[in-house]
Write an enzyme that holds these catalytic residues in place. Sequence first.
Site, PDB file in Angstrom:
ATOM      1  N   HIS A  10      47.691  36.856  56.429  1.00 37.40           N
ATOM      2  CA  HIS A  10      47.101  35.581  56.335  1.00 37.40           C
ATOM      3  C   HIS A  10      47.476  35.087  54.791  1.00 37.40           C
ATOM      4  O   HIS A  10      46.103  35.247  54.193  1.00 37.40           O
ATOM      5  CB  HIS A  10      46.102  35.638  56.575  1.00 37.40           C
ATOM      6  N   ASN A  23      50.786  27.205  50.212  1.00 40.38           N
ATOM      7  CA  ASN A  23      50.582  25.223  49.270  1.00 40.38           C
ATOM      8  C   ASN A  23      49.425  26.103  48.566  1.00 40.38           C
ATOM      9  O   ASN A  23      48.748  25.116  47.706  1.00 40.38           O
ATOM     10  CB  ASN A  23      50.597  24.326  49.280  1.00 40.38           C
ATOM     11  N   HIS A  47      49.281  18.699  47.597  1.00 36.65           N
ATOM     12  CA  HIS A  47      50.503  18.592  49.240  1.00 36.65           C
ATOM     13  C   HIS A  47      51.615  17.178  48.380  1.00 36.65           C
ATOM     14  O   HIS A  47      52.364  16.868  48.395  1.00 36.65           O
ATOM     15  CB  HIS A  47      49.979  17.904  50.284  1.00 36.65           C
ATOM     16  N   PRO A  49      55.893  22.978  58.665  1.00 35.92           N
ATOM     17  CA  PRO A  49      56.725  22.238  57.831  1.00 35.92           C
ATOM     18  C   PRO A  49      56.249  20.645  57.876  1.00 35.92           C
ATOM     19  O   PRO A  49      55.818  20.054  58.670  1.00 35.92           O
ATOM     20  CB  PRO A  49      57.734  22.657  59.040  1.00 35.92           C
ATOM     21  N   ASP A  64      49.420  21.608  62.033  1.00 35.69           N
ATOM     22  CA  ASP A  64      48.007  21.118  61.411  1.00 35.69           C
ATOM     23  C   ASP A  64      47.710  20.741  62.128  1.00 35.69           C
ATOM     24  O   ASP A  64      48.175  20.072  63.057  1.00 35.69           O
ATOM     25  CB  ASP A  64      48.359  20.264  59.946  1.00 35.69           C
ATOM     26  N   GLY A 114      44.583  23.802  59.898  1.00 37.01           N
ATOM     27  CA  GLY A 114      44.162  23.519  59.084  1.00 37.01           C
ATOM     28  C   GLY A 114      42.613  22.513  58.999  1.00 37.01           C
ATOM     29  O   GLY A 114      41.829  23.805  60.353  1.00 37.01           O
ATOM     30  N   HIS A 150      43.247  29.567  63.919  1.00 38.83           N
ATOM     31  CA  HIS A 150      42.193  30.145  62.579  1.00 38.83           C
ATOM     32  C   HIS A 150      41.096  29.790  64.139  1.00 38.83           C
ATOM     33  O   HIS A 150      41.419  28.772  64.731  1.00 38.83           O
ATOM     34  CB  HIS A 150      42.641  28.525  61.960  1.00 38.83           C
ATOM     35  N   GLU A 193      36.253  28.470  62.005  1.00 38.70           N
ATOM     36  CA  GLU A 193      35.853  28.767  61.097  1.00 38.70           C
ATOM     37  C   GLU A 193      34.201  28.333  61.082  1.00 38.70           C
ATOM     38  O   GLU A 193      33.750  28.162  59.652  1.00 38.70           O
ATOM     39  CB  GLU A 193      36.993  28.301  60.122  1.00 38.70           C
ATOM     40  N   ASP A 246      44.306  33.935  52.168  1.00 38.59           N
ATOM     41  CA  ASP A 246      43.817  33.440  52.792  1.00 38.59           C
ATOM     42  C   ASP A 246      44.952  32.181  51.764  1.00 38.59           C
ATOM     43  O   ASP A 246      45.636  31.624  52.387  1.00 38.59           O
ATOM     44  CB  ASP A 246      42.752  32.776  53.286  1.00 38.59           C
TER      45      ASP A 246
END
Length: 348
Positions: A13, A17, A65, A99, A166, A196, A223, A226, A301
């Site tokens: 995981h 970025n 980003h 992507p 995302d 996301g 995910h 969270e 993460d």
Amino acid sequence: MEWYVSMPKIELHAHLNGSIRDSTLLELARDLGEKGAIVFSDVEGVILKNDRSLSEVFKLFDVIHILTTDHKTVTRISKEVIEDFAADNVVYLELRTTPKRNDSKGMSKRSYIEAVLEGIRSVNLVEVDLSHKLNMDTSACAHAMNDVCDGTGSKKIYVRLLLSIDRRETAEAAMETVKLALEMRDLGVVGIDLSGNPAVGEWLTFLPALEFARKQGLPITLHCGEVPNPDEIRAMLDFLPRRIGHACCFGDDESKLLKKLKIPVEICLTSNIRTETIASVDVHHFADLYESNHPLILCTDDAGVFSTSLSAEYMLASSTFGLGKTEMFQLAEKAIEFIFACDEVKRN
Ligand code: 6MZ
């Protein structure tokens, strides 16, 4: 720490970025600052800030980003991230990334992933296995495996990609990602991730794309939990993903269901503490899941954003929960069962 670094580890995981070196982010920010595209001093403070809430982390990703929009930079960060995981003795890495399409840079989702693959292929500090080598004959393969087993082989890292959807994306964009993953299966893509900002979007938007992925045999990790959202957690567990990430905000019913279904959990201790998703590490659900013998995998993460490494995560788990080297080694070894790559890679 030396011992944890020396232990071969599996990372399942890690967001591309989120795993960029601070030094690289600062260099990219300085370049953009000089071009007048951003104000460097503003961005510098954001990059170097250490404690961030979960919503602040997603604001940071928006900044990152902006710094990593062109193909050349995507290739560079991919190369560096693999080098960093290899230096930490990660021997199998499933790197995930979303992507991205960016018309102003002539970037499509496909060309973004091609830039990532180019970066991975350009690593030369360590041997990288990026896809199943169909052309390797049996004796060559056995020879290579012996080299690795007797320690005479060069250092090697297996890298596979998960394409992330995302939660901000549309159903169509999610489907495009799944189709891209299917087209790029021979190039090292092994699965799909849904990630996301958990406060954004509805996971049901992505169900058609996720169901299509599964029908085509692509493993999925979600995910999950969270933030507190019992309905979503239950629906995600009922979907039976191959793995889930985090599992922080589970009530008793959701925990019971998780344990009954035995879905492996990717545990990200530092991330959960830094984002205050969990109050402190000693009350982390790792302990309960570990004691219940539930399948779990320690992961980073976002090693860059949270200034951590996989070795540091193992050391933190060991010192917090009183686990010895034997238990930590067994935990690292058990992660082999949960990788998305094929059985031959598991054996190697
Ligand atoms: C949910 C996260 C995340 O895809 O641009 N991401 N999603 N929870 C988290 N916990 C802190 N950390 C990272 O990597 C950055 C993206 O990964 C997801 C977010 O969508 C973020 O924009 P890539 O390589």
